[in-house]
Design an enzyme around this catalytic site. Structure first.
Site, mmCIF file in Angstrom:
data_model
loop_
_atom_site.group_PDB
_atom_site.id
_atom_site.type_symbol
_atom_site.label_atom_id
_atom_site.label_comp_id
_atom_site.label_asym_id
_atom_site.label_seq_id
_atom_site.Cartn_x
_atom_site.Cartn_y
_atom_site.Cartn_z
ATOM 1 N N ARG A 6 14.490 5.373 -0.434
ATOM 2 C CA ARG A 6 14.762 5.679 0.971
ATOM 3 C C ARG A 6 15.030 4.406 1.778
ATOM 4 O O ARG A 6 15.876 4.401 2.678
ATOM 5 C CB ARG A 6 13.592 6.462 1.568
ATOM 6 C CG ARG A 6 13.478 7.883 1.021
ATOM 7 C CD ARG A 6 12.154 8.535 1.365
ATOM 8 N NE ARG A 6 11.937 8.573 2.801
ATOM 9 C CZ ARG A 6 10.761 8.899 3.350
ATOM 10 N NH1 ARG A 6 9.717 9.193 2.575
ATOM 11 N NH2 ARG A 6 10.637 8.924 4.666
ATOM 12 N N ARG B 151 5.135 11.122 -8.482
ATOM 13 C CA ARG B 151 4.759 11.814 -7.251
ATOM 14 C C ARG B 151 5.869 11.698 -6.211
ATOM 15 O O ARG B 151 6.499 10.656 -6.092
ATOM 16 C CB ARG B 151 3.454 11.245 -6.682
ATOM 17 C CG ARG B 151 2.249 11.509 -7.579
ATOM 18 C CD ARG B 151 1.010 10.839 -7.049
ATOM 19 N NE ARG B 151 1.107 9.373 -7.141
ATOM 20 C CZ ARG B 151 0.142 8.539 -6.765
ATOM 21 N NH1 ARG B 151 -0.980 9.013 -6.255
ATOM 22 N NH2 ARG B 151 0.308 7.240 -6.894
ATOM 23 N N ASP C 177 6.904 12.344 -1.980
ATOM 24 C CA ASP C 177 6.295 12.395 -0.654
ATOM 25 C C ASP C 177 6.563 13.730 0.025
ATOM 26 O O ASP C 177 7.379 14.535 -0.437
ATOM 27 C CB ASP C 177 6.852 11.272 0.220
ATOM 28 C CG ASP C 177 6.376 9.898 -0.209
ATOM 29 O OD1 ASP C 177 5.283 9.812 -0.789
ATOM 30 O OD2 ASP C 177 7.107 8.923 0.045
#
Length: 245
Positions: A198, A50, A52
């Site tokens: 990130r 998945r 974001d």
């Protein structure tokens, strides 16, 4: 029921992320709706990983089971037609056996993070890069990235809402390069924690601008505390580049 492995690219800007959510349109929503229009029947899809809100994909993979067999070219053409005008495109389709699972069969995932490192902000690449106007030292960033390669407890780079059972992950490679004004951070691992890439890039940015020395990474890993690391880099620079099987 025949099972298909599908490779897809998308611009994550207009979506709430890959997974269906009640608060907006997801990539999963528009793909499942396109298959519904194609097959006249709703088919759930199962994804490799998945992403974001705002995160992009060059080579995301999902699998789907259909009620009957179709030539891969027919699937691509029909589903891509029904995906318009969304910025989502199926790139490849192949029939696979029932043992294949887009998530659990994957042996590695490659993410790339793009930093636009120049004084002027983006025009053509807006929403597709992280603009950093301070000069960044790529060699220092690579030195810091080298400390991240291997098996570590990545608690310091883990989002508070991460659902992974363990913070221990193994990074295979972490390579940083510059192509003119673009710095590309490429990282490969079997799996990642939520926001791990990130958070690592946000930390390496601190090293690149000279706020921290590369060896600071060792202290951050040992701290096992999210507050010890740098900021979470914004989603628009992140791409799921490839899933390997």
């Amino acid at each position: 029921m025949p099972r298909y492995k599908i490779t897809v690219e998308y611009d994550g800007t207009p979506f709430v992320g890959w997974q269906h959510q009640e608060n907006g349109c997801s990539v999963q929503d528009v793909i499942e709706e396109a298959f519904l229009k194609f097959c006249q029947q709703r088919h759930p899809i199962y994804v490799a990983g998945r992403t974001d809100a705002g995160v992009h994909a060059k080579g995301q993979v999902f699998h789907v089971e259909l009620a009957k067999s179709y030539p891969p070219r027919t699937i691509l053409q029909a589903v891509n037609f029904h995906l318009k005008p969304h910025p989502v495109t199926l790139l490849a389709a192949e029939e696979v056996d029932q043992e294949f699972h887009a998530r659990f069969s994957a042996i590695a995932r490659i993410y790339q993070y793009y930093i636009l490192n120049r004084v002027s902000g983006p025009a053509l690449s807006r929403n597709r890069v992280w603009w950093v106007n301070q000069a960044l030292d790529v060699a220092a960033m690579q030195e810091g990235a080298n400390y991240l390669v291997g098996t570590h407890d990545f608690t310091s780079f883990r989002a508070s809402q991460c659902q992974s059972l363990s913070p221990i992950k193994s990074l295979d490679t972490f390579h940083i390069s510059r192509q003119e004004d673009i710095i590309i951070c490429t990282v490969k691992a079997r799996s990642f924690l939520h926001h791990q890439v990130r958070n690592m890039v946000g930390t390496l940015k601190m090293i690149g601008q000279g706020t921290w020395h590369a060896s600071k990474i060792v202290d951050i890993i040992h701290a096992k505390n999210r507050s010890a690391a740098g900021m979470t880099a914004p989603p628009e620079g992140l791409y799921l580049s490839k899933v390997m099987y």
